[in-house]
Design an enzyme around this catalytic site. Sequence first.
Site, PDB file in Angstrom:
ATOM      1  CE1 TYR A   1      -3.563  -1.920  -0.938  1.00  0.00           C
ATOM      2  CE2 TYR A   1      -4.410  -1.774   1.293  1.00  0.00           C
ATOM      3  CZ  TYR A   1      -4.544  -2.194  -0.021  1.00  0.00           C
ATOM      4  OH  TYR A   1      -5.666  -2.873  -0.415  1.00  0.00           O
TER       5      TYR A   1
ATOM      6  CE  LYS B   1       1.617 -15.173  -7.204  1.00  0.00           C
ATOM      7  NZ  LYS B   1       0.903 -16.415  -7.581  1.00  0.00           N
TER       8      LYS B   1
ATOM      9  CG  ASP C   1      -2.063 -17.438  -6.620  1.00  0.00           C
ATOM     10  OD1 ASP C   1      -1.450 -17.759  -5.577  1.00  0.00           O
ATOM     11  OD2 ASP C   1      -1.599 -17.632  -7.757  1.00  0.00           O
TER      12      ASP C   1
ATOM     13  CG  ASP D   1      -7.851  -3.783   2.175  1.00  0.00           C
ATOM     14  OD1 ASP D   1      -8.954  -4.006   2.707  1.00  0.00           O
ATOM     15  OD2 ASP D   1      -7.616  -2.776   1.487  1.00  0.00           O
TER      16      ASP D   1
ATOM     17  CG  ASP E   1     -13.454  -6.442   1.667  1.00  0.00           C
ATOM     18  OD1 ASP E   1     -13.102  -6.009   2.779  1.00  0.00           O
ATOM     19  OD2 ASP E   1     -13.948  -5.725   0.772  1.00  0.00           O
TER      20      ASP E   1
HETATM   21  C1  IPM Z   1      -9.644  -1.441   4.798  1.00  0.00           C
HETATM   22  C2  IPM Z   1      -9.805  -0.464   3.704  1.00  0.00           C
HETATM   23  C3  IPM Z   1      -8.910   0.721   3.820  1.00  0.00           C
HETATM   24  C4  IPM Z   1      -7.521   0.451   3.305  1.00  0.00           C
HETATM   25  C5  IPM Z   1      -9.589   1.867   3.127  1.00  0.00           C
HETATM   26  C6  IPM Z   1     -10.927   2.156   3.725  1.00  0.00           C
HETATM   27  C7  IPM Z   1      -8.770   3.090   3.149  1.00  0.00           C
HETATM   28  O1  IPM Z   1      -9.867  -1.059   2.481  1.00  0.00           O
HETATM   29  O2  IPM Z   1      -9.042  -1.131   5.821  1.00  0.00           O
HETATM   30  O3  IPM Z   1     -10.156  -2.535   4.636  1.00  0.00           O
HETATM   31  O4  IPM Z   1      -7.210   0.755   2.165  1.00  0.00           O
HETATM   32  O5  IPM Z   1      -6.698  -0.027   4.079  1.00  0.00           O
HETATM   33 MG    MG Z   2     -10.733  -3.115   2.798  1.00  0.00          MG
END
Ligand code: IPM
Ligand code: MG
Length: 358
Positions: free
Chosen positions: A134, A187, A220, A244, A248
């Site tokens: 990031y 990876k 992956d 991240d 999700d």
């Molecule tokens: C997360 C998000 C954040 C990130 C966003 C909201 C800035 O995706 O923490 O899950 O990029 O870290």
């Molecule tokens: Mg996120």
Amino acid sequence: MSSTLQLAFLLGDGIGPEIVSAAVEVAKAALQMETIETEWQELPVGQIAIDEFGQAVPNQTLDVLEQVDGWILGPHDSASYPEPYLSQLNPSGSIRKHFDLFANIRPAKHFPETEALCPGTDLVIVRENTEGFYADRNTHQGTGEFMPTPDVAIAMGIITRQAVERIAHVGFQLAMQRRKKLTVVHKANVLKLTTGLFRDVCYEIAALYPEVTVDDFHIDAVTVHLLRRAPEFDVLVTENMFGDILSDMTGQLAGSLGIAPSINASANRAMAQAAHGSAPDIAGQGLANPIAMMLSTAMLLEWLSEQKQNPALLRAANLITESITQVVSAGTSTPDMGGSASTTEFASAVVSMILTKP
Ligand code: IPM
Ligand code: MG
């Protein structure tokens, strides 16, 4: 120093005000049941803060956060901010960076009797929160992303031994309290030096935790393993971007991204934050699921209980978690979980459940 617990909340954008208010209401009930005296402060962040202070995270907000025991951050809709804010590091990235909240702990746990892609999932993603790929937050000054010409964009990934060591310790300590299984996600067949270092340092730290069974997967491949057999995973440690994305998915595997909580922690500070975003499309309609925000708040109280060696805080955290589970089992939930309760109806049901406990 007073013994009053000092907590802050930052509403954020989109569904933030609805779900943060719901989480604060529930936390207040649980803290009251455990007679933990608490002072709450609301602090500006996001669009409201831009309008009022010309900063998405005002200095005043950071000054207060410095002083409090912990806080709850609502999601932000930073993609809709006007320039120059749009180009700046987003609020959660900048707060994490400012306080060096290096450990992003993201459980994915299925609620019994609810629909889910992978019923029985009970795992935790331990995401390194300060560096990795990031590039908007992985440097001390400036960013790790740059554009030498309008048609060339370059991003830099950073992995340091020091950062891997500290996140690995968090992962292994967590695994020791759980099912003693840890998976390193990387990876290293492609990003050989960076994620290879991540993997290798995790295995070095593993030697200090001989009771924990360790394995590792490429990012992956692990997605497919999780889809097929998420309940077999316990703790997964990984770098920032992989964590991240993966969190999700694991939230959804366990039922809904709307139930996916997290805390962002350093050795002496923690911030509760739902793993999901600000869902501006459903903002203000009472449709948002506040469970992720409530569970994040419970995680914060649990973390504070350990910091302060105060078992009442752990009981308050458990009160929140158990009450949510009971309310959901009794058939009350928001539309994303198949129910018809509004955000505030769900919050009231959880508060009532908390207040009926002996
Ligand atoms: C997360 C998000 C954040 C990130 C966003 C909201 C800035 O995706 O923490 O899950 O990029 O870290
Ligand atoms: Mg996120």
